[in-house]
Design a protein around this motif. Sequence first.
Motif, mmCIF file in Angstrom:
data_model
loop_
_atom_site.group_PDB
_atom_site.id
_atom_site.type_symbol
_atom_site.label_atom_id
_atom_site.label_comp_id
_atom_site.label_asym_id
_atom_site.label_seq_id
_atom_site.Cartn_x
_atom_site.Cartn_y
_atom_site.Cartn_z
ATOM 1 N N UNK A 1 0.848 -1.194 0.000
ATOM 2 C CA UNK A 1 0.000 0.000 0.000
ATOM 3 C C UNK A 1 0.881 1.241 0.000
ATOM 4 N N UNK A 2 0.725 2.056 -1.042
ATOM 5 C CA UNK A 2 1.525 3.274 -1.181
ATOM 6 C C UNK A 2 0.814 4.470 -0.557
ATOM 7 N N UNK A 3 -0.497 4.507 -0.660
ATOM 8 C CA UNK A 3 -1.298 5.594 -0.086
ATOM 9 C C UNK A 3 -2.648 5.038 0.315
ATOM 10 N N UNK A 4 -3.091 5.400 1.530
ATOM 11 C CA UNK A 4 -4.373 4.912 2.036
ATOM 12 C C UNK A 4 -5.150 6.090 2.621
ATOM 13 N N UNK A 5 -6.262 6.459 1.958
ATOM 14 C CA UNK A 5 -7.142 7.517 2.482
ATOM 15 C C UNK A 5 -8.569 6.980 2.564
ATOM 16 N N UNK A 6 -8.666 5.723 2.936
ATOM 17 C CA UNK A 6 -9.962 5.046 2.945
ATOM 18 C C UNK A 6 -10.853 5.458 4.107
ATOM 19 N N UNK A 7 -10.317 6.198 5.077
ATOM 20 C CA UNK A 7 -11.124 6.734 6.184
ATOM 21 C C UNK A 7 -10.813 8.209 6.341
ATOM 22 N N UNK A 8 -11.692 8.924 7.040
ATOM 23 C CA UNK A 8 -11.442 10.347 7.267
ATOM 24 C C UNK A 8 -10.165 10.554 8.059
ATOM 25 N N UNK A 9 -9.927 9.684 9.059
ATOM 26 C CA UNK A 9 -8.727 9.832 9.870
ATOM 27 C C UNK A 9 -7.468 9.728 9.016
ATOM 28 N N UNK A 10 -7.502 8.864 8.006
ATOM 29 C CA UNK A 10 -6.343 8.711 7.135
ATOM 30 C C UNK A 10 -6.214 9.909 6.191
ATOM 31 N N UNK A 11 -7.360 10.516 5.829
ATOM 32 C CA UNK A 11 -7.316 11.760 5.048
ATOM 33 C C UNK A 11 -6.641 12.850 5.876
#
Length: 591
Positions: free
Chosen positions: A153-163
Amino acid sequence: MYTNDESIQELIKYADSGKIQLPDFQRGWVWDDERIKALISSITQNFPVGAAMFLKYGNKNIRFKYHGIEGAVLEEDTIPEALILDGQQRLTSIYQALFGKKPVLTKTVKGQSIKRFYYIDIEKAINPSEDMLEAIISVPENKMRTENFGKDIKLDVSTEEKEFEKKLFPLNKILDFVETQTWQNKYYAYYDYNGEVIRKFTEFSSLVINQVMQYKIPVIYLEKETPKEAVCQVFENVNTGGVPLTVFELVTAIFAMDDFELRKDWDFRYKKYFSSEIIKVVNATDFLTALTLLSTYKNGKTVSAKKKDVLNLSLDDYKKYADCLTKGFNETEKILQEERIFSAEDLPYSSQLIPMAVLCTLLEETHEITNTTVKNKIKQWYWCGVFGELYGGANTTRFVNDVNEVMQWISDDAVIPKTVADSFFSPIRLLSLQTRQSAAYKGIMALILQNHAKDFISGREMDFAVYKSENPDVHHIFPKSYCERMGYPREKWNSIVNKTPITYRTNREIGGVAPSVYLNKIEQKGQIIQKELDVNISTHMIDVASMRKDEFDLFFYRRAITILDAIEQVTGKTVPGRNSDEVVQKFGDEL
């Protein structure tokens, strides 16, 4: 017509509510991922992205079927206030990327379909040394970028917290003030209301969010009373970046209001009746143009094929005449095959099929098309159009003249159609017919086949069956390399006079040597005796004696005479200037 600057925030609300929709002739949006990112980058920097054009809806004379912008969920009875004529791709991209909650269906630069969400890097966006385009990123629909075939995984924005962690603002919230504020408050809380985080986001909000919310697009509004042909012309003028709108697209939208699926009807008709070798070049707009010519003639109106008349074609007339016109196109193909035109690639003018099909339809109804005298007039008219090279430009006026005048000519020999009267072929034109792009070049090839041209070696006549099975091509009689070695002028050896249809097998035997050499080679192989070979060669309008002696100039001169005689025969007109000083200079004597 008037212009008004509209904020994209308002335009998106209009699209979401159905106040603005798309006419049915508008195709699906096709922008790729990189272009969408470039569009977003331009908007965030207040760069212009071009004007949009809307047609005020409600004109009884323009009853287009319509549908919502892609992604908008509308009630079935939602009536638009305006239709988008230009700006569909931009507005759809803005709606989906900056407002929609579903992933944007887009594509890679190579055309592969993908689904993406769009984000903007907060810190890059406020950094003056960074390119704004680099701050805008897209992620797959699961909001994770991976590499190594999905293992890493290079980038994970699957949740608001990760955003929040990546400091990536979701762009599909930017046009909704409430959603933007909600995300902002959670973002502040995530960083425990850190002063530096708040300062940077405040700057981001001022530079980017407010800029996007206030961004305006010039919108040109066409009034309800705008004529259909004007709408079509306007769309053609502005739609330079995509597939041009055709009259067929507009008529399809008009007929759809009466629940008639014109595209479905045409697709069925084309597949069943227009997939053959010649008339496969007929497109939907050609068919409607021919049908307009036919219906105006049959209805006793002023015969016309202008765009406005095609747009005014009634559904009743379409249903009434479509089948018989289809038969007319098929009859046209039969006549052209009789004239030894076997494929679309060998067709001198595809546009000439339109009036010819109308004429065949009208004559089919009275059974006159089976009358040899009548058919010969149709053929003479056709060849006059080809050798007069009269169908190379805008042809709607000639379509009309030909339908009216040829029909009169059928009944009265004294009424000479303008195409027949205007037809003119200069002997010198033979020298400039160097490639198969010209109508006259293709026409002469057909005349050679009409002469019952046979394959040099097999002796099989080059009829439709041979064309289908052996696919003969046009080759030099005195080979190119031989002519270049001999220093013959290119305007002669590369002209139509030194070319003829030859099968692959025969061409392989010719090589780059003198005719006397390759003819002797063919005979020595025992494939054919000299007498029979000479007969086969002569069917190509070739003077065998001069060819066997390698007398290029004499061969060229005699074949030019034979070709001009054939042109006179099919057009019924004398080729003028065959004894002119220029002809004598170029060909060595009078033709």
